[in-house]
Design a protein around this motif. Sequence first.
Motif, PDB file in Angstrom:
ATOM      1  N   SER A  19       0.840  -1.201   0.000  1.00  0.00           N
ATOM      2  CA  SER A  19       0.000   0.000   0.000  1.00  0.00           C
ATOM      3  C   SER A  19       0.875   1.251   0.000  1.00  0.00           C
ATOM      4  N   ARG A  20       0.253   2.392  -0.149  1.00  0.00           N
ATOM      5  CA  ARG A  20       1.022   3.648  -0.117  1.00  0.00           C
ATOM      6  C   ARG A  20       1.287   4.092   1.317  1.00  0.00           C
ATOM      7  N   PHE A  21       0.388   3.713   2.237  1.00  0.00           N
ATOM      8  CA  PHE A  21       0.552   4.101   3.642  1.00  0.00           C
ATOM      9  C   PHE A  21       0.281   2.900   4.530  1.00  0.00           C
ATOM     10  N   ALA A  22       0.855   2.929   5.727  1.00  0.00           N
ATOM     11  CA  ALA A  22       0.555   1.882   6.720  1.00  0.00           C
ATOM     12  C   ALA A  22       0.771   2.452   8.110  1.00  0.00           C
ATOM     13  N   VAL A  23       0.040   1.903   9.060  1.00  0.00           N
ATOM     14  CA  VAL A  23       0.356   2.130  10.472  1.00  0.00           C
ATOM     15  C   VAL A  23       0.602   0.768  11.092  1.00  0.00           C
ATOM     16  N   PHE A  24       1.696   0.680  11.835  1.00  0.00           N
ATOM     17  CA  PHE A  24       2.030  -0.530  12.577  1.00  0.00           C
ATOM     18  C   PHE A  24       1.766  -0.198  14.045  1.00  0.00           C
ATOM     19  N   LEU A  25       0.702  -0.742  14.581  1.00  0.00           N
ATOM     20  CA  LEU A  25       0.292  -0.395  15.945  1.00  0.00           C
ATOM     21  C   LEU A  25       0.408  -1.637  16.820  1.00  0.00           C
ATOM     22  N   VAL A  26       1.210  -1.523  17.890  1.00  0.00           N
ATOM     23  CA  VAL A  26       1.363  -2.635  18.833  1.00  0.00           C
ATOM     24  C   VAL A  26       0.810  -2.173  20.174  1.00  0.00           C
ATOM     25  N   VAL A  27      -0.099  -2.955  20.753  1.00  0.00           N
ATOM     26  CA  VAL A  27      -0.669  -2.576  22.052  1.00  0.00           C
ATOM     27  C   VAL A  27      -0.485  -3.709  23.055  1.00  0.00           C
ATOM     28  N   THR A  28      -0.492  -3.335  24.336  1.00  0.00           N
ATOM     29  CA  THR A  28      -0.525  -4.343  25.399  1.00  0.00           C
ATOM     30  C   THR A  28      -1.893  -4.245  26.069  1.00  0.00           C
ATOM     31  N   LEU A 124     -10.339   2.531  16.223  1.00  0.00           N
ATOM     32  CA  LEU A 124      -9.840   1.317  16.879  1.00  0.00           C
ATOM     33  C   LEU A 124      -9.386   1.637  18.308  1.00  0.00           C
ATOM     34  N   LEU A 125      -8.613   2.696  18.449  1.00  0.00           N
ATOM     35  CA  LEU A 125      -8.098   3.044  19.782  1.00  0.00           C
ATOM     36  C   LEU A 125      -9.223   3.546  20.693  1.00  0.00           C
ATOM     37  N   ASP A 126     -10.241   4.170  20.102  1.00  0.00           N
ATOM     38  CA  ASP A 126     -11.436   4.536  20.894  1.00  0.00           C
ATOM     39  C   ASP A 126     -12.056   3.282  21.495  1.00  0.00           C
ATOM     40  N   ALA A 127     -12.164   2.252  20.660  1.00  0.00           N
ATOM     41  CA  ALA A 127     -12.809   1.006  21.109  1.00  0.00           C
ATOM     42  C   ALA A 127     -11.966   0.287  22.168  1.00  0.00           C
ATOM     43  N   LEU A 128     -10.654   0.521  22.126  1.00  0.00           N
ATOM     44  CA  LEU A 128      -9.761  -0.166  23.082  1.00  0.00           C
ATOM     45  C   LEU A 128      -9.494   0.673  24.331  1.00  0.00           C
ATOM     46  N   ARG A 129     -10.056   1.883  24.363  1.00  0.00           N
ATOM     47  CA  ARG A 129      -9.702   2.815  25.456  1.00  0.00           C
ATOM     48  C   ARG A 129      -9.984   2.192  26.825  1.00  0.00           C
ATOM     49  N   GLY A 130      -8.995   2.288  27.699  1.00  0.00           N
ATOM     50  CA  GLY A 130      -9.152   1.739  29.051  1.00  0.00           C
ATOM     51  C   GLY A 130      -8.711   0.291  29.152  1.00  0.00           C
ATOM     52  N   ALA A 131      -8.632  -0.389  28.017  1.00  0.00           N
ATOM     53  CA  ALA A 131      -8.289  -1.822  28.049  1.00  0.00           C
ATOM     54  C   ALA A 131      -6.868  -2.073  27.561  1.00  0.00           C
ATOM     55  N   ALA A 132      -6.350  -1.163  26.751  1.00  0.00           N
ATOM     56  CA  ALA A 132      -5.040  -1.425  26.131  1.00  0.00           C
ATOM     57  C   ALA A 132      -4.183  -0.169  26.153  1.00  0.00           C
ATOM     58  N   THR A 133      -2.868  -0.374  26.155  1.00  0.00           N
ATOM     59  CA  THR A 133      -1.904   0.721  26.130  1.00  0.00           C
ATOM     60  C   THR A 133      -1.068   0.588  24.864  1.00  0.00           C
ATOM     61  N   VAL A 134      -0.799   1.701  24.212  1.00  0.00           N
ATOM     62  CA  VAL A 134       0.008   1.649  22.987  1.00  0.00           C
ATOM     63  C   VAL A 134       1.478   1.424  23.359  1.00  0.00           C
ATOM     64  N   ALA A 135       2.062   0.346  22.844  1.00  0.00           N
ATOM     65  CA  ALA A 135       3.479   0.042  23.096  1.00  0.00           C
ATOM     66  C   ALA A 135       4.349   0.641  21.995  1.00  0.00           C
ATOM     67  N   SER A 136       3.830   0.691  20.778  1.00  0.00           N
ATOM     68  CA  SER A 136       4.612   1.207  19.656  1.00  0.00           C
ATOM     69  C   SER A 136       3.660   1.571  18.518  1.00  0.00           C
ATOM     70  N   GLU A 137       3.882   2.741  17.956  1.00  0.00           N
ATOM     71  CA  GLU A 137       3.024   3.218  16.852  1.00  0.00           C
ATOM     72  C   GLU A 137       3.930   3.821  15.790  1.00  0.00           C
ATOM     73  N   THR A 138       3.868   3.315  14.580  1.00  0.00           N
ATOM     74  CA  THR A 138       4.739   3.816  13.512  1.00  0.00           C
ATOM     75  C   THR A 138       3.915   4.051  12.249  1.00  0.00           C
ATOM     76  N   GLN A 139       4.021   5.266  11.703  1.00  0.00           N
ATOM     77  CA  GLN A 139       3.350   5.574  10.437  1.00  0.00           C
ATOM     78  C   GLN A 139       4.345   5.420   9.308  1.00  0.00           C
TER      79      GLN A 139
END
Length: 351
Positions: A19-28, A124-139
Amino acid sequence: MADGDRIPLDAQSVAAPLSRFAVFLVVTVGASDAALEQARGVVAGVDDLIKTVGFRDLSAHLSCVVGIGSELWDRLSPGARPAELRPFPMVSGARHTAPSTPGDVLFHIRADRVDLVFEFERLLLDALRGAATVASETQGFRYFDARDVLGFVDGTANPVGAELAESVLIGSEDPDFAGGSYVVVQKYLHDLDTWGRLSTEEQESIIGRTKLDNVELDDAPGPQFAHKTLSTIDDGAGGELDILRDNMPFGRPGHGEFGTFFIGYSRRLWVIERMLERMFIGEPTGFHDRILDVSTALTGTTFFVPSRPVLVGLGESEEQTDASPASVSHPSPPADPDESLGIGSLRIGRT
Ligand code: HEM
């Protein structure tokens, strides 16, 4: 088995086009039962969210692959686990180390429009709010003709056609998890100043391809192999065990940050682990991959990418099903490893 009798094996969009863009999002995911149940609902319902956002411009091909880390897998589905799933092993050579870093869920979000990627991640992060923490986010972004920021075309040797499914999707060797895949991610930062001081010929011998026209080069005589050779794994029968890479550049020039986000999918986790050993420890030992002299791995995490039915099945907690989700929540595995994968013409090949 007649063609019409084949059971479609519905893999996630692992094989989506670059793709032209991607986000790699890792959460705990939080330790509480409530956090686990909230995360369970989100990962199992990710297809609905892809439709919600992706339908607004189908031509942008929004996709999201969900990978589950080893520890979270046991919390979500204690009944059965994929044969090779284990945490990323730290790999230490004499000069360079690949660290192992935390991560319960990987969301590999791809599209040809950056706003769709952004919107999907926001919801996605709205839906995970309170349950998960972002460990790594890369655009990540596509850089000219699929080049990394070192200036080389990256992804050329990826498997295509029938070889793609054979390399990437689990088959009859682990029938409960057929159609799944393993994925390894690492975030690398580059020292572009040092790299820029090397001659083009030196850079080409480190990578193993010419820079301008991307032609594969023979290794120079001696024990020091190029990156393309150190990352080639023999199948013992004269062939190669390929992986599917969808690396992307990222960076913030204003902060002196230039990087490559490495992402590799494989049917066999050990193949990627072996590549890392050859790169970091060296083959022969001590002759590490010189790409590492200008590239520092900041993260390293392994995930299992379940097939779509197994992912959806994870949405049913143990209490709801009263049985192992892996055994109750997805269709029977294929009897025939050549069955259709339900993604175009992809079929699982024999091991
Ligand atoms: C090949 C870049 C890390 C596995 C290549 C190529 C480039 C490249 C430019 C040659 C073109 C191609 O076939 O794609 C990078 C960069 C990295 C990185 C910039 C990060 C700093 C890794 C890692 C692995 C890996 C960590 C595996 C664990 C491979 C494989 C090939 C390859 C399997 C194809 C080899 C062949 O069969 O020719 N890489 N790579 N790379 N890389 Fe990497």
